[in-house]
Design a protein around this motif. Sequence first.
Motif, mmCIF file in Angstrom:
data_model
loop_
_atom_site.group_PDB
_atom_site.id
_atom_site.type_symbol
_atom_site.label_atom_id
_atom_site.label_comp_id
_atom_site.label_asym_id
_atom_site.label_seq_id
_atom_site.Cartn_x
_atom_site.Cartn_y
_atom_site.Cartn_z
ATOM 1 N N LEU A 191 2.488 -3.685 -11.684
ATOM 2 C CA LEU A 191 1.544 -3.905 -10.571
ATOM 3 C C LEU A 191 0.802 -2.742 -10.212
ATOM 4 N N GLN A 192 1.029 -1.662 -10.742
ATOM 5 C CA GLN A 192 0.419 -0.448 -10.664
ATOM 6 C C GLN A 192 0.883 0.191 -9.177
ATOM 7 N N LEU A 193 2.239 0.076 -8.836
ATOM 8 C CA LEU A 193 2.754 0.471 -7.669
ATOM 9 C C LEU A 193 3.403 1.800 -7.582
ATOM 10 N N GLY A 194 4.020 2.156 -8.888
ATOM 11 C CA GLY A 194 4.854 3.285 -8.858
ATOM 12 C C GLY A 194 4.400 4.342 -9.933
ATOM 13 N N GLU A 195 2.949 4.468 -9.802
ATOM 14 C CA GLU A 195 2.244 5.370 -10.931
ATOM 15 C C GLU A 195 2.623 6.822 -10.692
ATOM 16 N N ARG A 196 2.784 7.183 -9.436
ATOM 17 C CA ARG A 196 3.055 8.611 -9.051
ATOM 18 C C ARG A 196 4.391 9.006 -8.976
ATOM 19 N N GLU B 54 0.845 -1.325 0.058
ATOM 20 C CA GLU B 54 -0.186 0.017 -0.209
ATOM 21 C C GLU B 54 1.012 1.267 0.144
ATOM 22 N N GLU B 55 1.924 1.190 0.816
ATOM 23 C CA GLU B 55 2.887 2.479 0.690
ATOM 24 C C GLU B 55 3.540 2.761 -0.550
ATOM 25 N N MET B 56 3.856 1.531 -1.307
ATOM 26 C CA MET B 56 4.467 1.539 -2.588
ATOM 27 C C MET B 56 3.626 2.317 -3.316
ATOM 28 N N ARG B 57 2.003 1.850 -3.409
ATOM 29 C CA ARG B 57 1.266 2.271 -4.206
ATOM 30 C C ARG B 57 0.973 3.784 -4.029
ATOM 31 N N ASP B 58 0.919 4.279 -2.819
ATOM 32 C CA ASP B 58 0.543 5.559 -2.497
ATOM 33 C C ASP B 58 1.773 6.731 -2.637
ATOM 34 N N ALA B 59 2.946 5.870 -2.746
ATOM 35 C CA ALA B 59 4.284 6.820 -2.551
ATOM 36 C C ALA B 59 4.458 7.644 -3.792
ATOM 37 N N ARG B 60 5.245 8.839 -3.523
ATOM 38 C CA ARG B 60 5.886 9.408 -4.857
ATOM 39 C C ARG B 60 6.857 8.911 -5.052
ATOM 40 N N TRP B 61 7.325 8.727 -6.364
ATOM 41 C CA TRP B 61 8.470 7.940 -6.905
ATOM 42 C C TRP B 61 9.437 8.750 -7.858
ATOM 43 N N ALA B 62 10.729 8.405 -7.723
ATOM 44 C CA ALA B 62 11.687 9.035 -8.743
ATOM 45 C C ALA B 62 12.069 7.814 -9.755
ATOM 46 N N ARG B 63 12.223 8.098 -10.803
ATOM 47 C CA ARG B 63 12.423 6.770 -11.849
ATOM 48 C C ARG B 63 13.581 7.271 -12.734
ATOM 49 N N LEU B 64 14.219 6.195 -13.296
ATOM 50 C CA LEU B 64 15.183 6.517 -14.508
ATOM 51 C C LEU B 64 14.318 6.601 -15.959
ATOM 52 N N PHE B 65 14.705 7.638 -16.660
ATOM 53 C CA PHE B 65 14.257 8.042 -17.691
ATOM 54 C C PHE B 65 12.815 8.090 -17.808
ATOM 55 N N GLY B 66 11.882 7.601 -16.931
ATOM 56 C CA GLY B 66 10.543 7.893 -16.719
ATOM 57 C C GLY B 66 9.473 7.224 -17.813
ATOM 58 N N LEU C 64 19.821 8.844 -8.500
ATOM 59 C CA LEU C 64 18.249 8.323 -7.860
ATOM 60 C C LEU C 64 18.336 8.742 -6.377
ATOM 61 N N PRO C 65 19.336 7.918 -5.655
ATOM 62 C CA PRO C 65 19.326 8.215 -4.109
ATOM 63 C C PRO C 65 19.225 9.819 -3.891
ATOM 64 N N PHE C 66 19.889 10.648 -4.823
ATOM 65 C CA PHE C 66 19.973 12.116 -4.160
ATOM 66 C C PHE C 66 18.715 12.642 -4.665
ATOM 67 N N ALA C 67 17.686 12.132 -5.709
ATOM 68 C CA ALA C 67 16.603 12.480 -5.983
ATOM 69 C C ALA C 67 15.725 12.311 -4.633
ATOM 70 N N VAL C 68 15.805 11.301 -3.921
ATOM 71 C CA VAL C 68 14.942 11.060 -2.847
ATOM 72 C C VAL C 68 15.360 11.628 -1.684
ATOM 73 N N ALA C 69 16.648 12.058 -1.485
ATOM 74 C CA ALA C 69 16.933 12.462 -0.374
ATOM 75 C C ALA C 69 16.224 13.634 0.246
ATOM 76 N N GLY C 70 15.959 13.713 1.802
ATOM 77 C CA GLY C 70 15.319 14.801 2.398
ATOM 78 C C GLY C 70 13.833 14.543 1.934
ATOM 79 N N THR C 71 13.243 13.412 1.551
ATOM 80 C CA THR C 71 11.707 13.324 1.402
ATOM 81 C C THR C 71 11.447 11.990 1.555
ATOM 82 N N ASP C 72 10.149 11.613 1.350
ATOM 83 C CA ASP C 72 9.500 10.424 1.716
ATOM 84 C C ASP C 72 9.367 9.733 0.248
#
Length: 322
Positions: free
Chosen positions: A215-220, A188-200, A231-239
């Motif tokens: 699995l429709q878990l990374g749509e946001r 559920e957390e994966m589905r609701d979370a905001r994501w950073a992705r490669l190339f997009g 990628l690690p720097f893109a999520v640093a300081g956030t959830d």
Amino acid sequence: MVNLLTADLNLLVALDALLVERNVTRAGARIGISQPAMSSSLQRLRRQFDDELLTRVGSAYELTPLAQVLKEDVSEILRLVERTFDAQAVFDPSTSTRSFRVISSDYCLTALSGKLMALLQEEAPGVQIHFDAVTPLAVDRIKETLQNADLMLIPKGHFSGFPHTELFTDNWVCVTGQDSPERTLTVEEMRDARWARLFGTEVASTLADRRVYDLQLGERTDVIVDTFMMLPFAVAGTDRLALVQERLARMLSAVAGVRIMQLPISLPTLVECAWWHPSKSADPGHQWFRRLVSRAAAQLDPVPTDQEAATPVGASGSNPPT
């Protein structure tokens, strides 16, 4: 039919430069001749093929349909000629000054380069390696890519039909900002979370990203980057969440300020491979270089077992606390 005895084969060198650069001045600089001399070569080539080869579109030049067909053939012909004159029954790495071109992700280069550079310095101090970044276009045009490079370092699953050797394996983990609470991720957390992705895009994504997407878990997805290192720097300081190879996540967790979290879903194991064009298989120098890369990969520390990977970051025996 062209008579090879009377044909000026030097025009092939000029043609290759023009097809690659799509600019007369840059093509001349590429092969060390003046702009007027290259313009003269272009005119001769246009008469030879009865085709413009390069046509102006706005402020740039584009290849004609014939030129697009010629581009791959000419490049391969010149490589075969070069290998013919450079052919040796035995390749001696200790005295060679050969240059090898490798296309690699920043992740694979980060994981492998220390071991590879050490071996290269010890055994072949005169050999050079030119690293280029993997791009979606390079994967999409894999035949042309492998013709123009010695090796491409990319995991299994993106294409097939070319010779390759397996180098090492890795797991996928999730990274998030270090201030996020330490816990086991839920679906559920994966589905609701905001994501950073490669190339997009789904087409250009990793196999792990595609699985999460299916699995429709990374749509946001609200942050898109061009390299794994970002990628690690893109999520640093956030959830925000991002999928990262475990080797890379453990290397960067402290400096990027992120927490490593195990996933509640099963993702395919990453099997990193070295790929090459079959025309290079019998080349003694290429054979040596492939063995060198494989030996470097064999020296990598194994990724943690499932039990070790489950240890929370910051606990005794795990990564340095962030």
